[in-house]
Design a protein around this motif. Structure first.
Motif, mmCIF file in Angstrom:
data_model
loop_
_atom_site.group_PDB
_atom_site.id
_atom_site.type_symbol
_atom_site.label_atom_id
_atom_site.label_comp_id
_atom_site.label_asym_id
_atom_site.label_seq_id
_atom_site.Cartn_x
_atom_site.Cartn_y
_atom_site.Cartn_z
ATOM 1 N N ASN A 119 0.851 -1.181 -0.061
ATOM 2 C CA ASN A 119 -0.273 0.032 0.188
ATOM 3 C C ASN A 119 0.824 1.109 -0.034
ATOM 4 O O ASN A 119 0.575 2.251 -0.725
ATOM 5 N N ALA A 120 1.819 1.308 0.596
ATOM 6 C CA ALA A 120 2.760 2.373 0.648
ATOM 7 C C ALA A 120 3.630 2.521 -0.620
ATOM 8 O O ALA A 120 3.535 3.549 -0.939
ATOM 9 N N ARG A 121 3.929 1.459 -1.110
ATOM 10 C CA ARG A 121 4.563 1.449 -2.599
ATOM 11 C C ARG A 121 3.543 2.166 -3.548
ATOM 12 O O ARG A 121 3.990 2.734 -4.318
ATOM 13 N N GLN A 122 2.292 1.693 -3.511
ATOM 14 C CA GLN A 122 1.361 2.118 -4.151
ATOM 15 C C GLN A 122 0.998 3.699 -4.263
ATOM 16 O O GLN A 122 0.852 4.426 -4.906
ATOM 17 N N ALA A 123 1.004 4.236 -2.878
ATOM 18 C CA ALA A 123 0.702 5.397 -2.623
ATOM 19 C C ALA A 123 1.992 6.328 -3.388
ATOM 20 O O ALA A 123 1.748 7.357 -3.697
ATOM 21 N N LEU A 124 3.164 5.892 -3.042
ATOM 22 C CA LEU A 124 4.387 6.683 -3.549
ATOM 23 C C LEU A 124 4.414 6.574 -5.142
ATOM 24 O O LEU A 124 4.538 7.573 -5.619
ATOM 25 N N ARG A 125 3.821 5.504 -5.709
ATOM 26 C CA ARG A 125 3.758 5.551 -7.327
ATOM 27 C C ARG A 125 2.796 6.478 -7.593
ATOM 28 O O ARG A 125 3.181 7.163 -8.545
ATOM 29 N N GLU A 126 1.504 6.471 -6.873
ATOM 30 C CA GLU A 126 0.642 7.398 -7.450
ATOM 31 C C GLU A 126 1.093 9.050 -7.471
ATOM 32 O O GLU A 126 0.771 9.639 -7.967
ATOM 33 N N ILE A 127 1.812 9.400 -6.130
ATOM 34 C CA ILE A 127 2.253 10.531 -6.176
ATOM 35 C C ILE A 127 3.278 11.099 -7.165
ATOM 36 O O ILE A 127 3.239 11.974 -7.690
ATOM 37 N N THR A 128 4.040 9.959 -7.276
ATOM 38 C CA THR A 128 5.395 10.286 -8.137
ATOM 39 C C THR A 128 5.067 10.427 -9.526
ATOM 40 O O THR A 128 5.381 11.238 -10.692
ATOM 41 N N ALA A 129 4.093 9.561 -10.032
ATOM 42 C CA ALA A 129 3.799 9.377 -11.413
ATOM 43 C C ALA A 129 2.409 10.202 -11.792
ATOM 44 O O ALA A 129 1.999 10.297 -12.660
ATOM 45 N N ASP A 130 1.748 11.034 -10.660
ATOM 46 C CA ASP A 130 0.657 11.855 -10.892
ATOM 47 C C ASP A 130 -0.399 11.196 -11.301
ATOM 48 O O ASP A 130 -1.212 11.470 -12.399
ATOM 49 N N GLU A 131 -0.582 9.892 -10.788
ATOM 50 C CA GLU A 131 -1.992 9.091 -11.060
ATOM 51 C C GLU A 131 -2.829 9.655 -10.229
ATOM 52 O O GLU A 131 -2.732 10.193 -9.225
ATOM 53 N N ALA A 132 -4.025 9.282 -10.826
ATOM 54 C CA ALA A 132 -5.336 9.779 -10.217
ATOM 55 C C ALA A 132 -5.732 8.709 -9.058
ATOM 56 O O ALA A 132 -5.724 7.556 -9.288
ATOM 57 N N THR A 133 -6.113 9.492 -7.883
ATOM 58 C CA THR A 133 -6.301 8.608 -6.847
ATOM 59 C C THR A 133 -8.041 8.510 -6.710
ATOM 60 O O THR A 133 -8.604 9.636 -6.674
ATOM 61 N N THR A 134 -8.596 7.444 -6.616
ATOM 62 C CA THR A 134 -10.115 7.493 -6.442
ATOM 63 C C THR A 134 -10.376 7.734 -4.966
ATOM 64 O O THR A 134 -9.966 6.816 -4.080
ATOM 65 N N VAL A 135 -11.283 8.643 -4.632
ATOM 66 C CA VAL A 135 -11.732 8.686 -3.351
ATOM 67 C C VAL A 135 -13.315 8.633 -3.294
ATOM 68 O O VAL A 135 -13.945 9.218 -3.989
ATOM 69 N N ALA A 136 -13.638 7.722 -2.434
ATOM 70 C CA ALA A 136 -15.081 7.584 -2.059
ATOM 71 C C ALA A 136 -15.748 8.492 -1.208
ATOM 72 O O ALA A 136 -14.964 9.101 -0.270
ATOM 73 N N ILE A 137 -16.686 9.205 -1.597
ATOM 74 C CA ILE A 137 -17.497 9.841 -0.778
ATOM 75 C C ILE A 137 -18.392 9.246 0.199
ATOM 76 O O ILE A 137 -19.407 8.487 -0.226
ATOM 77 N N ALA A 138 -18.325 9.243 1.661
ATOM 78 C CA ALA A 138 -18.530 8.466 2.616
ATOM 79 C C ALA A 138 -20.267 8.716 2.593
ATOM 80 O O ALA A 138 -20.821 9.643 2.342
ATOM 81 N N GLY A 139 -21.067 7.787 2.798
ATOM 82 C CA GLY A 139 -22.403 7.733 2.694
ATOM 83 C C GLY A 139 -23.180 7.717 1.293
ATOM 84 O O GLY A 139 -24.328 7.694 1.327
ATOM 85 N N THR A 140 -22.268 7.617 0.407
ATOM 86 C CA THR A 140 -22.783 7.706 -1.042
ATOM 87 C C THR A 140 -22.201 6.616 -1.900
ATOM 88 O O THR A 140 -21.043 6.007 -1.396
ATOM 89 N N ARG A 141 -22.481 6.328 -3.188
ATOM 90 C CA ARG A 141 -22.158 5.703 -4.149
ATOM 91 C C ARG A 141 -21.029 6.264 -4.861
ATOM 92 O O ARG A 141 -20.549 5.997 -5.829
ATOM 93 N N ARG A 142 -20.712 7.307 -4.627
ATOM 94 C CA ARG A 142 -20.057 8.378 -5.563
ATOM 95 C C ARG A 142 -18.633 8.302 -5.278
ATOM 96 O O ARG A 142 -18.373 8.168 -4.062
ATOM 97 N N THR A 143 -17.865 8.643 -6.235
ATOM 98 C CA THR A 143 -16.410 8.660 -6.163
ATOM 99 C C THR A 143 -15.819 9.809 -6.850
ATOM 100 O O THR A 143 -16.544 10.266 -7.896
ATOM 101 N N VAL A 144 -14.854 10.313 -6.366
ATOM 102 C CA VAL A 144 -14.140 11.327 -7.217
ATOM 103 C C VAL A 144 -12.486 11.042 -7.397
ATOM 104 O O VAL A 144 -12.062 10.324 -6.707
ATOM 105 N N LYS A 145 -11.888 11.473 -8.438
ATOM 106 C CA LYS A 145 -10.578 11.388 -8.678
ATOM 107 C C LYS A 145 -9.908 12.651 -8.021
ATOM 108 O O LYS A 145 -10.048 13.722 -8.578
ATOM 109 N N VAL A 146 -8.627 12.234 -7.594
ATOM 110 C CA VAL A 146 -7.742 13.446 -7.050
ATOM 111 C C VAL A 146 -6.397 13.275 -7.776
ATOM 112 O O VAL A 146 -5.648 12.368 -7.782
#
Length: 190
Positions: A7-34
């Protein structure tokens, strides 16, 4: 040596490669990308903070009053982080934050994961490294005169000698052989 988990390696790769991270909005089925936060987005966040601080009176120490001045501040900031583009912010931001705040009724707790992920995506390390490099290039930076530099260096040497003399085993107690004949005034001699 223990290696970082996947998980730490995945997070580092997302930050360095500027990959979008999918974040779920609690209490809904909606997600957003950051994605990595762009300079214009940082400017917009700074502008939001500035507007909010201008509305809060200087003598106000009541936290509830500060919250009531702009109850949708977190929604506005999270929306800014998600849009993260000059044109999206110019065209969609006024509509999107109102949809999130008034129609969907998102709360502070629902916006928190988006803001946390946006904080992770800030390019702070290169920024601070550049600030360190640029500090010496300033024309208005105060410099020491030769006398000030010599005095500062002498103080540093004196402090180092005092500290090293306290750490030696010969100064274990009063009346030891190494202390005989030394006075307080002898410490300052170079």
């Amino acid at each position: 040596m223990k290696q970082p988990d996947k998980n730490a390696r995945q997070a580092l790769r997302e930050i360095t490669a500027d990959e979008a991270t999918t974040v779920a909005i609690a209490g809904t089925r909606r997600t957003v990308k950051v994605r990595g936060i762009k300079p214009y987005t940082i400017e917009c966040l700074t502008k939001l903070w500035g507007e909010r601080e201008m509305q809060i009176p200087e003598d106000s120490s009541d936290t509830l009053k500060a919250v009531c001045i702009d109850p949708y501040f977190s929604v506005k900031c999270a929306c800014t982080i998600v849009l993260n583009s000059y044109w999206k912010l110019r065209l969609l931001y006024p509509i999107k934050w109102r949809i999130w705040a008034f129609l969907r009724g998102y709360t502070e707790a629902q916006m928190e994961p988006i803001i946390i992920e946006g904080k992770k995506k800030l390019p702070l390390e290169p920024f601070w490294r550049n600030m360190v490099y640029l500090t010496d290039m300033r024309a208005d930076w105060m410099r020491m005169t030769t006398k000030e530099a010599e005095t500062f260096q002498a103080e540093q040497i004196l402090a180092a000698k005092v500290l090293s003399s306290k750490n030696t085993p010969a100064t274990a107690g009063p009346g030891s052989a190494s202390d005989a004949g030394k006075g307080i005034g002898d410490i300052g001699a170079f």
